[in-house]
Design an enzyme around this catalytic site. Structure first.
Site, short mmCIF file in Angstrom:
data_model
loop_
_atom_site.label_atom_id
_atom_site.label_comp_id
_atom_site.label_asym_id
_atom_site.label_seq_id
_atom_site.Cartn_x
_atom_site.Cartn_y
_atom_site.Cartn_z
N PRO A 2 0.82 -1.21 0.00
CA PRO A 2 0.00 0.00 0.00
C PRO A 2 0.86 1.26 0.00
O PRO A 2 1.85 1.34 0.70
CB PRO A 2 -0.79 -0.11 1.31
CG PRO A 2 -0.03 -1.05 2.17
CD PRO A 2 0.79 -1.93 1.28
N GLU A 3 0.48 2.21 -0.78
CA GLU A 3 1.15 3.50 -0.82
C GLU A 3 0.45 4.41 0.18
O GLU A 3 -0.67 4.15 0.61
CB GLU A 3 1.03 4.10 -2.22
CG GLU A 3 1.48 3.19 -3.33
CD GLU A 3 2.96 3.37 -3.68
OE1 GLU A 3 3.58 4.32 -3.19
OE2 GLU A 3 3.48 2.55 -4.44
N LYS A 51 2.42 3.44 6.59
CA LYS A 51 1.66 2.23 6.30
C LYS A 51 1.00 1.66 7.54
O LYS A 51 0.56 0.50 7.55
CB LYS A 51 2.58 1.19 5.65
CG LYS A 51 2.76 1.54 4.19
CD LYS A 51 4.01 1.07 3.57
CE LYS A 51 4.18 1.85 2.28
NZ LYS A 51 5.56 2.04 1.93
N ASN A 166 6.44 1.60 -3.74
CA ASN A 166 7.26 1.36 -4.93
C ASN A 166 6.75 2.09 -6.19
O ASN A 166 7.54 2.46 -7.05
CB ASN A 166 7.37 -0.14 -5.19
CG ASN A 166 8.64 -0.48 -5.93
OD1 ASN A 166 9.67 0.16 -5.73
ND2 ASN A 166 8.56 -1.47 -6.81
N ARG A 256 13.14 -4.66 -4.51
CA ARG A 256 11.95 -4.05 -5.10
C ARG A 256 12.25 -3.73 -6.56
O ARG A 256 13.38 -3.34 -6.89
CB ARG A 256 11.57 -2.75 -4.36
CG ARG A 256 11.46 -2.90 -2.85
CD ARG A 256 10.47 -3.96 -2.41
NE ARG A 256 9.16 -3.77 -3.01
CZ ARG A 256 8.25 -2.89 -2.53
NH1 ARG A 256 8.50 -2.17 -1.47
NH2 ARG A 256 7.08 -2.78 -3.12
#
Ligand SMILES: [Zn+2]
Length: 266
Positions: A2-3, A51, A166, A256
């Site tokens: 989640p961003e 987050k 990401n 990532r």
């Protein structure tokens, strides 16, 4: 993963659905019977920090959840079918009007709300890009404290600044024409300031847009092309600025995926 803007939207949705309502039923596969202490309490507010998503109750308790890579909160109407299997549910909170379900969050803790204020994981977070009192100077200071880290990894480090996942990492580096493997120490403070400013602008725009998903392309040919993102997920396809094929590679200890244009971000 989640961003920050997704977390912000989840918090707002849960807050609208649950705040003021009495918890009629509370279940948790993560913390078991302890969750029953929330039955009969009312939710005062729901907040996102990086987050982490916290629910604060009128009986002095707080539910702290951390999404890491996989977690999410959903809101349903009573009786509505869930969009994920029940065995993945870590917490279920039910009021007369709504059911809130937390799926797959690796961290679920019930705390005294005063303990939340001094929680080490929350206290360690860098300035929150979506916070009204975001401190850009402090964020730059914290980035500069990681001189040997690559800028792509540093932007993901929630202890430097909180909110970038990401997708935004890749998009802001493309926006500012920065090579993802540049060491933080090789970048001028003005460049860092531009990256941070861009991340904040994009996160805020998406947090408040009301539309699902993330869009970073605005106006002109990029939007006309139908692409919502400049580089993320576009490996092998032509750069929306210069037509050079976008590259991708795993980066850093967390491996990532980084997407970049080798020409625009030389
Ligand atoms: Zn390009």
């Amino acid at each position: 993963m989640p961003e920050g803007d997704t977390m912000y939207r989840s918090a707002r949705t849960l807050d609208a659905a649950l705040a003021g309502g009495t918890i009629l039923r509370a279940e948790s596969a993560a913390i078991g019977q302890a969750i029953k202490r929330l039955e009969g309490a009312s939710i005062e507010r729901v907040e996102a920090r990086g987050k982490h998503l916290n629910l604060l109750f009128d009986n002095g308790l707080a539910l702290h959840t951390h999404m890491r890579m996989s977690g999410s909160w959903h809101r349903y109407r009573p009786g509505e079918r869930w969009r994920a299997p029940a065995w993945k549910a870590r917490v279920v909170l039910e009021t007369a009007e709504a059911v809130a379900v937390c799926f797959e969050a690796p961290v679920v803790e019930l705390l005294d709300s005063r303990a939340l204020e001094i929680h080490p994981a929350l206290a360690a977070l860098g300035p929150d890009l979506l916070s009204a009192d975001f401190d850009a100077e402090q964020a730059i200071e914290r980035l500069n404290a990681r001189p040997d880290m690559t800028i792509a990894e540093a932007l993901l480090d929630q202890k430097a600044l909180a909110g970038i996942g990401n997708v935004y990492k890749n998009e802001v580096l493309f926006f500012e024409c920065i090579n993802p493997w540049s060491k933080v120490s090789s970048l001028d403070p003005e460049v860092l300031l531009r990256l941070v400013g861009r991340a904040r602008t994009l996160l805020k725009a998406n947090a408040t847009s009301g539309a699902p998903g993330i869009r970073t392309t605005t106006g002109g040919a990029a939007v006309a092309s139908g692409n919502r993102l400049w580089v993320y997920g576009r490996q092998g396809r032509p750069c929306l600025r210069c037509r050079t094929p976008i590259q991708s590679r795993k980066q850093g200890v967390e491996a990532r995926t980084t997407y970049w244009c080798p020409k625009c971000q030389e």
